[in-house]
Scaffold this motif. Structure first.
Motif, PDB file in Angstrom:
ATOM      1  N   ILE A 249      -9.314   0.501  -1.557  1.00 44.27           N
ATOM      2  CA  ILE A 249      -8.725   1.396  -2.555  1.00 44.27           C
ATOM      3  C   ILE A 249      -9.806   1.685  -3.592  1.00 44.27           C
TER       4      ILE A 249
ATOM      5  N   GLY B 230      -1.671  -7.575  -3.020  1.00 46.10           N
ATOM      6  CA  GLY B 230      -0.921  -6.669  -2.154  1.00 46.10           C
ATOM      7  C   GLY B 230      -1.619  -6.267  -0.879  1.00 46.10           C
ATOM      8  N   GLY B 231      -2.779  -6.858  -0.591  1.00 48.88           N
ATOM      9  CA  GLY B 231      -3.424  -6.622   0.698  1.00 48.88           C
ATOM     10  C   GLY B 231      -4.632  -5.721   0.760  1.00 48.88           C
ATOM     11  N   PRO B 232      -5.238  -5.295  -0.369  1.00 50.39           N
ATOM     12  CA  PRO B 232      -6.435  -4.453  -0.254  1.00 50.39           C
ATOM     13  C   PRO B 232      -7.618  -5.253   0.279  1.00 50.39           C
TER      14      PRO B 232
ATOM     15  N   GLY C 187       0.854   2.894  -6.223  1.00 49.42           N
ATOM     16  CA  GLY C 187       2.061   2.601  -5.471  1.00 49.42           C
ATOM     17  C   GLY C 187       3.257   2.314  -6.357  1.00 49.42           C
TER      18      GLY C 187
ATOM     19  N   GLN D   1     -10.224  -9.345   3.006  1.00 45.45           N
ATOM     20  CA  GLN D   1      -8.880  -8.788   3.182  1.00 45.45           C
ATOM     21  C   GLN D   1      -7.998  -9.701   4.022  1.00 45.45           C
TER      22      GLN D   1
ATOM     23  N   GLN E  30      -0.155 -12.234  -0.486  1.00 44.30           N
ATOM     24  CA  GLN E  30       0.046 -11.403  -1.668  1.00 44.30           C
ATOM     25  C   GLN E  30      -1.154 -11.465  -2.598  1.00 44.30           C
ATOM     26  N   TYR E  31      -1.805 -12.641  -2.676  1.00 45.35           N
ATOM     27  CA  TYR E  31      -2.952 -12.829  -3.565  1.00 45.35           C
ATOM     28  C   TYR E  31      -4.105 -13.467  -2.792  1.00 45.35           C
TER      29      TYR E  31
ATOM     30  N   PRO F  97       1.506  -4.445  -8.887  1.00 41.72           N
ATOM     31  CA  PRO F  97       1.256  -3.353  -7.951  1.00 41.72           C
ATOM     32  C   PRO F  97       0.041  -3.641  -7.064  1.00 41.72           C
ATOM     33  N   LEU F  98      -0.094  -2.858  -6.013  1.00 35.25           N
ATOM     34  CA  LEU F  98      -1.290  -2.897  -5.180  1.00 35.25           C
ATOM     35  C   LEU F  98      -2.506  -2.610  -6.044  1.00 35.25           C
ATOM     36  N   CYS F  99      -3.497  -3.505  -6.013  1.00 36.75           N
ATOM     37  CA  CYS F  99      -4.672  -3.323  -6.880  1.00 36.75           C
ATOM     38  C   CYS F  99      -5.733  -4.362  -6.545  1.00 36.75           C
TER      39      CYS F  99
ATOM     40  N   THR G   5      -3.948  -9.166   4.797  1.00 34.89           N
ATOM     41  CA  THR G   5      -2.728  -8.424   4.508  1.00 34.89           C
ATOM     42  C   THR G   5      -1.476  -9.302   4.570  1.00 34.89           C
TER      43      THR G   5
END
Length: 226
Positions: free
Chosen positions: A201, A137-139, A112, A149, A154-155, A118-120, A151
């Protein structure tokens, strides 16, 4: 003879296509290792991008290579990341704290927008917390039957299973991380510290954080899954 010539020409075209396709891996999609891929060559940052959100700061003041080792100053926040994306691999790396141990991490399946962060899914390197997962980032990731999860956050920290087994500052630690499909297993110095499944992801960059104090990395490579 004409048929033989056509077949020969077709064969050359196929070979050329395969060479081109192999050379374009990482641009067309994630690379799945077939043999060992040495990510850090011990000499320079070939194959890596050094990223800092503050463009006024020289990345060379944060990262350098000396005697086959990556030296990261830890400030300001940023990361070095692979230029290619990867999936389905065994990642091996070694790290140690050059002085006071603080915080860093290995960002898996990063993707992203280029930003901090970043999303990870992070494999934590924070002192005494190596082996934690941090969902950034919400994975999503399921550990011991629980879907972590969220969403809205952030962490999300997913604690490791066992007491810390990191070396004292100055000692080299080993991370062996197995990403297979939607599963991730993290071994710290040979001990399985965390394992998750149903990751939302499953491919992306591999990043090493600058986030605290001086830290060093070496022997960074990918092996195929067995």
């Amino acid at each position: 003879m004409k048929n033989a010539s056509k077949m020969s020409h077709l064969g050359l075209l196929m070979v050329g296509f395969l060479v081109l396709f192999t050379g374009c891996q990482g641009m067309l999609g994630p690379v799945t290792p077939q043999d060992r891929i040495v990510l850090f060559n011990g000499k320079d940052f070939a194959g890596w991008k050094l990223y800092l959100p503050d463009t006024e700061v020289d990345v060379n003041d944060v990262w350098s290579v000396q005697n086959g080792v990556v030296h990261c100053m830890g400030k300001p926040n940023g990361y070095m990341r692979t230029k290619k994306t990867y999936q389905d691999y065994h990642l091996h790396l070694e790290w140690r704290w050059a002085a006071e141990p603080t915080n860093s991490g290995v960002l898996l399946h990063a993707q992203g927008e280029e930003k901090v962060w970043p999303l990870c899914i992070e494999a934590q390197l924070k002192t005494n917390s190596a082996g934690d997962f941090v969902l950034i980032g919400g994975p999503g990731l399921t550990v011991d039957g629980k879907d972590w999860q969220d969403t809205e956050k952030q962490y999300v920290i997913v604690p490791k299973n066992k007491p810390s087994n990191e070396k004292t500052p100055g000692g080299w630690n080993m991370y062996d991380i197995y990403c297979e499909g939607d599963s991730i297993r993290c071994y710290v110095n040979g001990v399985l510290q965390n394992a998750g499944t149903k990751a939302t992801i499953t491919a992306g960059w591999i990043c090493l954080q600058s986030e605290g104090s001086p830290i060093e990395f070496r022997n960074i490579y990918l092996d195929p899954l067995k």
